[in-house]
Design a protein around this motif. Structure first.
Motif, short mmCIF file in Angstrom:
data_model
loop_
_atom_site.label_atom_id
_atom_site.label_comp_id
_atom_site.label_asym_id
_atom_site.label_seq_id
_atom_site.Cartn_x
_atom_site.Cartn_y
_atom_site.Cartn_z
N LEU A 74 0.82 -1.21 0.00
CA LEU A 74 0.00 0.00 0.00
C LEU A 74 0.85 1.26 0.00
O LEU A 74 0.49 2.26 -0.63
N PHE A 75 1.99 1.22 0.68
CA PHE A 75 2.91 2.36 0.69
C PHE A 75 3.41 2.66 -0.72
O PHE A 75 3.42 3.81 -1.16
N VAL A 76 3.83 1.61 -1.42
CA VAL A 76 4.35 1.78 -2.78
C VAL A 76 3.24 2.27 -3.72
O VAL A 76 3.45 3.20 -4.51
N THR A 81 0.80 6.48 -7.04
CA THR A 81 -0.42 7.14 -7.50
C THR A 81 -0.48 8.61 -7.13
O THR A 81 -1.16 9.38 -7.79
N GLN A 82 0.21 9.02 -6.08
CA GLN A 82 0.22 10.44 -5.74
C GLN A 82 1.07 11.25 -6.69
O GLN A 82 0.82 12.43 -6.89
N ARG A 83 2.08 10.64 -7.29
CA ARG A 83 2.95 11.35 -8.23
C ARG A 83 2.31 11.48 -9.62
O ARG A 83 2.64 12.37 -10.36
N ALA A 84 1.44 10.54 -9.93
CA ALA A 84 0.84 10.53 -11.28
C ALA A 84 -0.27 11.54 -11.41
O ALA A 84 -0.85 12.03 -10.55
#
Length: 84
Positions: A74-76, A81-84
């Motif tokens: 979940l961390f990865v 997804t936050q960067r995209a």
């Protein structure tokens, strides 16, 4: 442990990991189970790289291994997804 055990342990580990990583609102029961089972495989692989053999270690060790892997997964996913 049979397939039912994997589903139960995976579901619990995925749910606890989603609570830890604050992603519970985005996930349903099926995704919690998938995250927990994949987390168990990931956690087992990482622990084997560290020289720890978790096969046959018991129910609690299986849960903690799945929880470790699910939190890492979940961390990865959250980081990507936050960067995209």
């Amino acid at each position: 442990m049979g397939i039912i055990g994997w589903i139960i342990i995976g579901g619990l580990a995925g749910w606890v990991a989603s609570k830890i990583m604050n992603t519970d609102a985005q996930q349903g029961i099926i995704l919690n189970i998938v995250v927990g089972i994949v987390g168990g495989l990931l956690g087992g692989w990482i622990l084997s790289l560290l020289g720890m053999d978790m096969a046959g270690a018991g129910l609690i060790a299986s849960f903690l291994t799945a929880l470790l892997g699910a939190v890492l997964l979940l961390f990865v996913v959250k980081a990507v997804t936050q960067r995209a």
